[in-house]
Design a protein around this motif. Structure first.
Motif, short mmCIF file in Angstrom:
data_model
loop_
_atom_site.label_atom_id
_atom_site.label_comp_id
_atom_site.label_asym_id
_atom_site.label_seq_id
_atom_site.Cartn_x
_atom_site.Cartn_y
_atom_site.Cartn_z
N THR A 1 -65.80 -2.80 -61.27
CA THR A 1 -65.17 -2.17 -60.11
C THR A 1 -63.67 -1.94 -60.27
OG1 THR A 1 -64.82 -4.31 -59.04
CG2 THR A 1 -66.86 -3.12 -58.50
N ASP A 2 -63.07 -2.39 -61.36
CA ASP A 2 -61.63 -2.25 -61.54
C ASP A 2 -61.33 -1.31 -62.70
OD1 ASP A 2 -58.91 -2.48 -61.85
OD2 ASP A 2 -58.90 -4.67 -61.89
N GLU B 1 -64.53 -3.87 -46.80
CA GLU B 1 -64.32 -2.42 -46.80
C GLU B 1 -64.71 -1.83 -48.15
OE1 GLU B 1 -60.35 -1.39 -45.62
OE2 GLU B 1 -60.53 -2.51 -43.74
N LYS B 2 -64.29 -2.49 -49.22
CA LYS B 2 -64.62 -2.00 -50.56
C LYS B 2 -66.12 -2.04 -50.83
CE LYS B 2 -60.31 -3.16 -52.90
NZ LYS B 2 -59.71 -4.01 -53.94
N ARG B 3 -66.80 -3.02 -50.23
CA ARG B 3 -68.25 -3.15 -50.42
C ARG B 3 -69.04 -2.39 -49.38
NH1 ARG B 3 -69.29 -8.74 -49.46
NH2 ARG B 3 -67.15 -9.00 -48.77
N HIS B 4 -68.35 -1.72 -48.46
CA HIS B 4 -68.98 -0.96 -47.37
C HIS B 4 -69.86 -1.85 -46.50
CE1 HIS B 4 -67.43 2.59 -49.30
NE2 HIS B 4 -68.03 2.25 -50.41
N ASN C 1 -65.58 1.55 -59.74
CA ASN C 1 -64.75 1.37 -58.55
C ASN C 1 -65.57 1.23 -57.27
OD1 ASN C 1 -62.19 0.89 -57.59
ND2 ASN C 1 -61.79 3.02 -57.09
N GLU C 2 -66.85 0.95 -57.38
CA GLU C 2 -67.73 0.78 -56.23
C GLU C 2 -68.68 -0.40 -56.49
OE1 GLU C 2 -68.21 2.41 -53.23
OE2 GLU C 2 -66.40 3.59 -53.61
N LYS D 1 -60.68 -6.63 -46.35
CA LYS D 1 -60.44 -5.65 -47.42
C LYS D 1 -61.61 -5.63 -48.39
CE LYS D 1 -55.41 -5.86 -47.30
NZ LYS D 1 -54.20 -6.33 -47.99
N SER D 2 -62.11 -6.81 -48.71
CA SER D 2 -63.25 -6.90 -49.62
C SER D 2 -64.48 -6.25 -49.01
CB SER D 2 -63.54 -8.37 -49.95
OG SER D 2 -64.72 -8.50 -50.71
N SER E 1 -74.23 -7.22 -51.85
CA SER E 1 -72.91 -6.84 -51.33
C SER E 1 -72.58 -7.53 -50.01
CB SER E 1 -72.84 -5.33 -51.13
OG SER E 1 -73.78 -4.92 -50.16
#
Length: 153
Positions: free
Chosen positions: A112-113, A43-46, A122-123, A40-41, A86
């Motif tokens: 990011t929150d 995915e958020k960091r691409h 958020n990125e 999940k982490s 990242s």
């Protein structure tokens, strides 16, 4: 109302409900849950590919007081500038490295929150952009206010 002597003679036993969180967990389950969180982490960091035991990477900051924190800030900025920050799944710190490591964790969370700050992006790419050193111009502040504030204190 019952007297305290009666209460002691007839104690009330309540069965406690155990939550699933209290149940023992096997190491395999712990590792499975960790991989899920890391995916999940990522995915958020691409970041790709998905987590595997052979592709995890960590960043460690050593001790040495404020000199270590200052050196590690420069190292963070270099990683951010190259788009490599990242890629890290773990952060480990000790002593002076903990100054900059805890700052990075707090800054990343705030940045990011959106529930923490209204200016949150958020990125994670925004974290790297904010940490990337700009071109030096003697007539202007060449770094974001958050880095300037960190250097002051």
């Amino acid at each position: 109302m019952a007297s305290s002597q009666e209460a002691n003679r007839h104690p009330v036993h309540k069965k406690s409900k155990r939550s699933k969180i209290d149940d023992p967990v096997t190491l395999d389950e712990v590792l499975k849950r960790e991989r899920e969180r890391l995916n999940k982490s990522r995915e958020k960091r691409h970041v790709s590919p998905p987590v595997h035991e052979d592709n995890l990477i960590g960043l460690a900051f050593s001790g040495g007081g404020i000199r270590s924190a200052t050196f590690n800030l420069g190292f963070l900025q270099a990683l951010a500038q190259k788009g490599l920050l990242s890629k890290f799944d773990y952060l480990s710190t000790v002593s002076g490295g903990g100054y900059i490591g805890s700052w990075l964790a707090a800054f990343t969370k705030r940045y990011t929150d959106p529930t923490k700050d209204e200016w949150a992006q958020n990125e994670f790419s925004g974290v790297e952009k904010a940490l990337s050193p700009g071109r030096y111009d003697p007539d202007q502040r060449s770094e974001p206010p958050v880095l300037h504030w960190l250097r002051l204190y």
